[in-house]
Design an enzyme around this catalytic site. Structure first.
Site, mmCIF file in Angstrom:
data_model
loop_
_atom_site.group_PDB
_atom_site.id
_atom_site.type_symbol
_atom_site.label_atom_id
_atom_site.label_comp_id
_atom_site.label_asym_id
_atom_site.label_seq_id
_atom_site.Cartn_x
_atom_site.Cartn_y
_atom_site.Cartn_z
ATOM 1 N N GLU B 145 37.347 -23.151 20.520
ATOM 2 C CA GLU B 145 36.504 -24.276 20.089
ATOM 3 C C GLU B 145 37.272 -25.578 19.905
ATOM 4 O OE1 GLU B 145 34.505 -22.727 16.634
ATOM 5 O OE2 GLU B 145 33.142 -21.517 17.797
ATOM 6 N N GLU B 316 29.909 -16.830 21.961
ATOM 7 C CA GLU B 316 29.529 -16.467 20.598
ATOM 8 C C GLU B 316 28.046 -16.769 20.445
ATOM 9 O OE1 GLU B 316 32.006 -18.330 17.635
ATOM 10 O OE2 GLU B 316 33.875 -17.855 18.687
HETATM 11 ZN ZN LIG Z 1 33.184 -19.759 16.278
#
Ligand SMILES: [Zn+2]
Ligand SMILES: [Zn+2]
Ligand SMILES: [Zn+2]
Lengths: 639, 639, 639
Positions: B145, B316
């Protein structure tokens, strides 16, 4: 029990010495018998390090004492003089932005700084030596308003060093800390205590276990700071030691501080607190703008009665407009008296007004006193006088039928892991308190260390995120009605979800399998009316369902005697739950109109009207008839 | 095309080794075939600098792999261990307030720090050496991320030094920089690159050219950081390399990072994102509180399909409540499946849930998993299982009829020179995307480097503040319908207004002579209904007026084929403009009721109900009848 | 009096030299006769320390001057070049967070830094030497917009050092400072001036006396900074010296700066100011979004006429959308002309537009000019031209019948001790000004140093927290009507409550015994309609009660001639009070419909329509008939 006393806060160092005797006589004439002095006067007692001037204080004590006033003597440690910073340049607290909180007002010290702690004990000891046996000194106050101006949480180097020592003492080996905190989670593992910083300015939230331990450390620092002065004073005096706490300060464990003191006092500013620390919204603030929240003072009276182990005072009572809230209106005529009576109804030994005379200079020059700046009487004076005239012996405060557990550590858990924007421990507990009070019930607040609940027919323990083991055992043994939840037992001592899932409540076979938090505009309706708001849990287990959500999920589970509440009820639901539980406990409830409140003290019932309109009592309070005016107080025998 | 796969994120280092095999079997039983591991485990792989422990990872890979799971192995560079700071004390990012962003959570590094970049490449290389040929490792993820927690924009000394080097390389001579930026404006001229700081904490806004170059430099630093790991891994493995991007992160050029990787993945948290990054207001948040924004995920699916050059996953997928948004409700039953189907409809090769089991410790202990903390199934598990059961071969994703250009640099221009409080590039582009989707149109997102538009009957390029020359040429050559504007070509590469005035759009004789920004309560009505809001341009030129404002000023100019939009249309106007353009392009549109959405994948059409109410499909979606329940998904052949 | 002039701001250094002559001709053709240049050009005048290039400025002055334009030459001290920071690394201001305010925009200096002050005087002197006798230079401007971007309040080390010196000079002995400030209050006593810091980042609020002295010191630093340049210029030129002030800047005493200059000018941005500095709420902002607040410019025209001792200009007049407000709409057609006429109605000697041509680079590239970036005319040009065509001789401005006292120090008192969230001095004064203007009254603003009020039939002095003794005497001697209050005389010079209580107003036997502040939703009704809001006082004394609150407390006390107002009236109450007082003063008032405003200049009355609708004048303005269109202006002889 002796008649409650009235008193006032006074600053002889602010006024010409020639004025003291007149002020003292006027205090006595107003019905006051106590005067607190000295708590900000360090620069006048020790103008330069080691150079003392006690003469003026000797004379002030003599003048006031000889006029018949009992003196509460404060240690001046909330206001270290400017020279203190030359001796301890690193003594300042550091805020969350990393900035030292500088000299120029008050409370400019970090509780964890050991050098300043020793200085504070030194001045306390010197005062104790000089005045500890002075017959006019009837009590001591240590420091002033711990935690006010957000002064407990500090990120100073002194705090960082202290925290590392505290952690080393708690965990012994850093690998045990890593294990307890679960530092493996994001490779946050440490190899030495020296590597650990306070949990601040991290990229995203710090490990909640890290934060909780820091909050515990900070609270312990307050306890230690206070205890150092207790140790310095104790050898010199038999007078009781006290501290004046504030409203809605959750940053340290007041019960822990209170254990080292004889008396708890607090500073009650109903209008200021309504403006700057109520969750009830703007319409509520408007309606009670001149009366204050009808339950906020009552809650703290009960809280500090617990902190003081039964002995408590109001040390500063708002006598008119204050200067520090977003808006500072004048109280409705009568409210100063009503606030005083409310305190007495909850068992206050004394109520002292802040302050005697409005000071025409410095920070609080817009804060009302009992006298105006020109020494003429301000409106509060006559109300104090009227209370003094009406005071006489009252029954012992006794035990209230309802017990409500309040736990500071729980608030740290909720703050650390908020999960929903509105989810705040104090707000939840205070919602429950308000529901009890709206039902006419008197409440005892119970510390989490409580080991015996037998005095209370009904016990409530909302939001108690970490079980205190003795309390859990007391609950198991309790004969009466008890309701816990939501979030009870949600965490272990190490801030982990317990393996067997919460709440692990004795006598209730229920497991919270998951929770959700709710927008204010997305409540979850309950089948019988009202709703859960903010916080909601999903529960499994064999415990009977006492109430359900409209979607069929359990809302209240267990038995009549022992129930677990799986969410945060709104006012409608709380009212129903509280009244049912009270009924099951054999307690009568009242249907009080808006703004009317009741408090029982032994065989006497006090009725107070917080609304701005007259309220008819007929059929409302048993034994009472007629109309209670706005700000009116009525005393009657309990039915 | 192979059947899409389901997977899950797993942290063997969080659980006893004895549990791994059971977890692996349960994953397989749930229909999962992929497992991502390792991306936060640096402190367990290299507990002290140069001291390695790969044994546990060897065993975890073996256990999971032998159970039949394909492994996505993460490099752990988002979580440098504590010892890394001893080696590189200046590696932390510095925030806009000048404060280092400290150790204690994750992403505590500045992308521009070359020392840490080398360390990241070092650990990636070591993992590549050891596992690059491991048959269980089916893909790699680099870091985690990028840009999450606002970690791209940093004002560290390392960034300042890097920026000066970057400027020297770009401009050669500082006088060329002065000229390009127009530093004469306020005597801001430099005489050496060493004099230039990052544009932060200036008295009033910095030169926008200065800011834009800094944003470019920061984005390049992310690309370089990623490329360093790519370079370290590539020699050791043939498995595809990926990164998991986030939602609505505009701080670096994802297309540029994506060019160095085989697969783009992203982390899809519909409920969290609705709460913390939607512009649609509180009522919208309330209506979709348990479903998520009906277009946000779809947009990012299409975006990352483009970033991944066709290959993309959800890495995710939210499986229940998360822990980090202002409110964290549970999804409506069925939504976990619906979200999965939506991704598949957009061509996802895989959807992995985050995470396998709710972890009972550290920062994310309130984040749901497919298992509860006690290892019992959480609600998401059955929904994943249901999708797995229904999965089979699907047609190729193919090309969507509509192309929508998205350009990160444009967002930096809008942010740097906002001009109106609500004027945000993402918001504009997403408004257009929503209008397309509400009309039932499937969309391909096109990078600004696109050189051939021929696959798309309709192309939209809103807010493209700086023309990419090849795209302008492609537009000139395009056969289909194209609409650009507002603010297209508003700036040169040097952040100046072009001398000949914007938009310089091929085939449209129009000049934006001035613009204005509008309060939300001051929209400018359009003659045919709806209005411009926030942003409005005044246009001159010979281009025919296709739509006008109610005040007569041109609103849409050009031809049916090539039009320029002179403002930010509200929903009503956008709906009309989009439907007309689609009609001109020969594309059929649908009138979808509130919350219903459609996505075509080759010959298959997916219909999804994001509303909390059942929706009748009769006469709404050709070939579909009956009612779709809340959170319902329907697959049907395209009419 | 000569005909008012129009002019424009121009930056020769931004454009090719070959363009200058054409620009100059176009300016003349547009009816402009003044041009301001040079105020940001330091890096072009002195590219390296001590290395000068005046050639381009020589040529620019010649070109513009020979075209017939009078030149206003600016000193470039608002934009020190980058090299200045090498010479004076500590010259930057420091913000309230303790962060230096860095290079990269403008105004990057602390007024208290003596090294930079000398540099500013040095460049001013050099410009004076070279151009002081140049016949084209008709006026000088020193620096640019003091206080813009909040640049007066600084906490730099230079400011701290200067403050200590300033205190030493004021108090002589630190014990006198302790006494004056009342530092005994919280043991804040000092033993040396060196111990005193600026009042910033204290734990809770600093002593208000400390803060007020710091505000005085900061204001004095601005005066000294300006005076240093005055001293450097004066020997070289006979042209008038000026400074261009801004709107609603209260951080320094403009009257004090103005005393050293011949002309006051200000920068009038009606749409930007409406958005970013109006208290009137969102609906007001919406209604006047394209016209600006109908009274804000008028107020500042009157203010700066006073600051300029009669001589004043608008130096920067908004000609179209600006770039810096939250929203930047285009003016309603006609408003640029209306704004110009409004200035002329108030006696402006000149109105200059900012800027000539929209610059296509750097910070203000979205700020409109009279020309577009492509040098074509922007809409403002024709409006300027139309005003130029209509300009001819006008009567002297003369004296307005109403005087309104404005005092910067009073605003510092209100800011330092706000007491209620909405309690702001400017807001109060501006409320009064608006009421006067809505009644059709023309106003002179009076400095607190005014010693003779005889020219004004009606004088208002709201919020004058500290009495200037000469003004109090002038009021005592005044023949006309005067109203003071609320908060008049509330503090002594040392920021203390006066012993005899406020207001100590000549001829009014009244004492403010206490005050309260009010929530916006808790006004205190007045008996005759309307209410007090925000601020309310309780008054005792023998003064007759002219108006009372609905609860019976005095609201307006004294006599028809000399009255004290005990609260902050809302619009309804202010309207009544103002009209009655005007009536008593023999002044006729008008009942103006929404958005219509009137200003008298000698025998000429200007009528302006600020509303977006046409307004009928019949029976509204004596002598006027028919309808005034939106943005319309009418000139007529006073009835
Ligand atoms: Zn995450
Ligand atoms: Zn207090
Ligand atoms: Zn300006």
């Amino acid at each position: 029990m002796p008649t409650p006393k009235l008193g006032v806060c006074y600053y002889p160092e602010h006024w010409p010495e020639a004025r003291w005797a007149l002020d003292a006589r006027m205090m006595r004439a107003a019905g006051l018998s106590l005067v607190r002095i000295g708590e900000f006067a360090w620069s006048r007692l020790e103008p330069r390090p080691g150079e003392f001037d006690f003469g003026w204080l000797d004379r002030a004590i003599a003048t006031l004492g000889e006029a018949g006033l009992g003196i509460v003597l404060g240690t001046p440690t909330a206001t270290p003089p400017r020279w203190m910073l030359e001796r301890h340049p690193d003594m300042l607290a550091v805020d969350a932005e990393g900035r030292p909180r500088k000299f120029g007002s008050r409370r400019h010290y970090c509780f964890a700084h050991e050098g300043y702690r020793a200085e504070a004990a030194r001045i306390a000891g010197l005062l104790g030596e000089r005045y500890g046996r002075n017959p006019h000194v009837v009590a001591w106050q240590i420091d002033n308003e711990y935690g006010c101006h957000d002064t407990v949480v500090s990120y100073s180097d002194a705090a960082a060093r202290g925290f590392r020592r505290w952690l080393a003492a708690r965990y012994g080996d850093v690998s045990r800390l890593d294990e307890a905190w679960g530092n493996v989670f994001w490779s946050m593992e440490y190899t030495a205590f020296e590597e650990i910083d306070p949990p601040n300015l991290t990229v995203t939230e710090a490990n909640p276990a890290h934060t909780l331990d820091y909050r515990r450390f900070l609270s312990d620092a307050v306890v230690a700071f206070n205890a150092a002065q207790v140790a310095a004073l104790r050898p010199h005096t038999d007078a009781p030691l006290s501290h004046n706490y504030m409203g809605r300060i959750l940053s340290f464990d007041h019960f822990a501080v209170g254990r080292d003191l004889e008396i708890a006092t607090w500073d009650s500013y109903p209008l200021g607190f309504l403006e700057d620390r109520s969750d009830q919204g703007e319409d509520w603030r408007r309606r009670f703008a001149r009366q204050g929240d009808p339950d906020f003072q009552a809650f703290h009276h009960d809280l500090y009665r617990a902190v003081g182990k039964g002995r408590w005072w109001v040390m500063e009572q708002q006598p008119g407009p204050v200067n520090w809230a977003p808006h500072n209106p004048a109280p409705l005529p009568g409210m100063v008296a009503l606030w005083t009576w409310e305190a007495i109804a909850h068992g206050a030994e004394a109520v002292c007004y802040f302050r005697w005379r409005q000071v025409p200079f410095a920070q609080e020059q817009m804060h009302a006193g009992l006298l105006r700046p020109d020494a003429a009487p301000a409106p509060g004076l006559a109300e104090a006088r009227a209370v003094a005239d009406a005071l006489d012996d009252l029954p012992e405060t006794g035990t209230a039928p309802v017990g409500l557990v309040v736990d500071y550590q729980a608030s740290w858990v909720w703050e650390t892991e908020r999960q929903g924007a509105e989810c705040d421990y104090f707000r939840l507990v205070f919602d429950v308190y308000r529901a009890l009070r709206c039902a006419g019930l008197s409440v005892d607040i119970l510390p989490p260390t409580t080991r015996d609940l037998s005095a209370h027919a009904l016990v409530l323990a909302p939001g108690l995120a970490i079980w205190p083991e003795p309390l859990r055992e007391a609950l198991a043994a309790h004969d009466g009605i008890a309701i816990a939840g939501p979030r009870t037992g949600a965490k272990t001592d190490a801030f982990r979800i317990p393996e067997a899932l919460p709440p692990q409540m004795p006598g209730v076979d229920a497991r919270v399998t998951r929770i959700e938090t709710l927008r204010d505009d997305c409540p979850v309706a309950l089948a019988e009316g009202g709703a859960f708001r903010f916080w909601r849990e999903f529960v499994e287990g064999d415990a009977p369902v006492l109430e359900a959500c409209a979607d069929g999920e359990p809302a209240l589970v267990g038995t009549r005697e022992r129930a677990y509440l799986a969410g945060w009820p709104d006012d409608i639901a709380l009212d129903r739950i509280v009244r049912r539980a009270a009924g099951a406990a054999g307690l009568a409830t009242l249907a009080l109109p808006d703004g009317l409140r009741v408090r029982d003290r032994g065989s006497v019932r006090f009725v107070m009207n917080y609304s701005a309109e007259p309220v008819s009592l007929d059929g409302v309070v048993p034994g009472a008839t007629g109309t209670l005016p706005p700000a009116g107080t009525l005393r009657l025998p309990r039915a």
